[in-house]
Design an enzyme around this catalytic site. Structure first.
Site, mmCIF file in Angstrom:
data_model
loop_
_atom_site.group_PDB
_atom_site.id
_atom_site.type_symbol
_atom_site.label_atom_id
_atom_site.label_comp_id
_atom_site.label_asym_id
_atom_site.label_seq_id
_atom_site.Cartn_x
_atom_site.Cartn_y
_atom_site.Cartn_z
ATOM 1 N N SER A 91 29.447 13.471 -9.450
ATOM 2 C CA SER A 91 29.945 12.633 -8.257
ATOM 3 C C SER A 91 28.883 12.681 -7.233
ATOM 4 O O SER A 91 28.362 13.769 -7.072
ATOM 5 C CB SER A 91 31.318 13.097 -7.801
ATOM 6 O OG SER A 91 31.625 12.392 -6.438
ATOM 7 N N TYR B 12 37.005 19.803 -4.985
ATOM 8 C CA TYR B 12 36.258 18.898 -5.942
ATOM 9 C C TYR B 12 34.649 18.741 -5.705
ATOM 10 O O TYR B 12 34.023 18.908 -6.761
ATOM 11 C CB TYR B 12 36.644 17.457 -5.538
ATOM 12 C CG TYR B 12 36.392 16.200 -6.353
ATOM 13 C CD1 TYR B 12 36.945 15.597 -7.429
ATOM 14 C CD2 TYR B 12 35.129 15.436 -5.826
ATOM 15 C CE1 TYR B 12 36.620 14.915 -8.015
ATOM 16 C CE2 TYR B 12 34.884 14.539 -6.696
ATOM 17 C CZ TYR B 12 35.695 14.092 -7.866
ATOM 18 O OH TYR B 12 35.172 12.726 -8.409
#
Ligand code: NAD
Length: 250
Positions: free
Chosen positions: A136, A149
């Site tokens: 990401s 995350y």
């Protein structure tokens, strides 16, 4: 016919990757934690192997690979897309984050990638295949309260170059760093929602729109192709240019 395994392939980006590869003539197997979404995929395309697997649980991943080996037979595997993981990036204030919740993020993304790579490598070696890890842009930049995350996605970027060095020349390993990708239309029927974006959502992307799962599927399809035969250990930001936009606050 080439064969791919996509983890988290029953919804969102993984579902678009599965659909793209099927369109391109691949055999596709999916491991996903959501039985309802898997059933939908199975009904839509009975030729796919759709296995209920929590990628963070070793015994379940092993069971998935047992089924995959039976299904794929001597063909082995040409591509692993390790994509599963908790898509919600917000874990809350760091001082309130429990170890159990921290581990949920790491297990679904990092342990899941490790277990899927470990299971897939013997099958990939047979065909000289490739691996794509789904990281990401949050591996590189952050909003507040997204430590679990961000750490997981940073780990995937690091795993990519380590694996590329270990597994070459037989296997190429790359990672994709999606930016803001609207997955509403790619959820299972009971959770599906239309994309609704404001002008400001669109305008913060130099390409003038929010991303679509098809954008990531196209990148994965290219990485899996012979056109990317000289590409390994790399990270590909696919974010419509959002990450390079300079912001001066008033
Ligand atoms: P999504 O929630 O739409 O789909 C994720 C799929 O993975 C679901 O079908 C879910 O059931 C499955 N899954 C979740 N945890 C799992 C587990 N432990 N084991 C097996 N399956 C599991 O999410 P998405 O937005 O398509 O995200 C896919 C990947 O892309 C994730 O790794 C996410 O972090 C990454 N990503 C998404 C975006 C975005 O904007 N959508 C941006 C950057 C990165």
């Amino acid at each position: 016919m080439k064969t791919a395994l996509i983890t988290g392939g029953a919804q969102g980006i993984g579902r678009a990757v599965a659909q793209r590869l099927r369109h391109d003539g691949w055999r596709v197997a999916i491991f996903d934690i959501d039985p309802e979404a898997l059933e939908e995929m199975r009904e839509a395309d009975p030729a796919m192997l759709c296995m209920p697997v929590d990628m963070g649980v070793e015994s379940q991943v092993q069971r998935g690979f047992d089924a995959l080996r039976d299904w794929a037979g001597d063909a082995g595997l040409d591509l692993l897309v390790s994509n599963a993981g908790i898509a919600d990036p917000v874990s809350g204030p760091i001082e309130d984050l429990s170890l159990a919740d921290w581990r949920r993020w790491q297990d679904s993304h990092v342990t899941g990638a490790f277990l899927s790579v470990r299971g897939a490598v013997p099958l990939l070696r047979r065909s000289g295949g490739g691996i794509v890890l789904m990281a990401s842009t949050r591996a590189l930049q952050s909003e507040p309260q997204t430590e679990a995350y961000a750490a997981a996605k940073g780990a995937l970027v690091a795993m990519t170059h380590a694996l590329a060095v270990s597994l070459g020349p037989a296997i190429r390993v790359n990672c994709v760093l999606p930016g803001w990708i609207e997955t509403g239309p790619w959820q299972k029927a009971s959770a599906r929602r239309e994309a609704q974006h404001s002008d400001s959502d669109r305008d913060q992307h130099p390409v003038g729109r929010v991303g679509r799962p098809e954008d990531i599927a196209g990148t994965v399809a290219w990485l899996a192709s012979d056109d990317a035969g000289f590409v390994t250990g790399q990270r590909f930001v696919v974010d419509g240019g959002m990450g390079v936009r300079m912001i001066y606050q008033d």
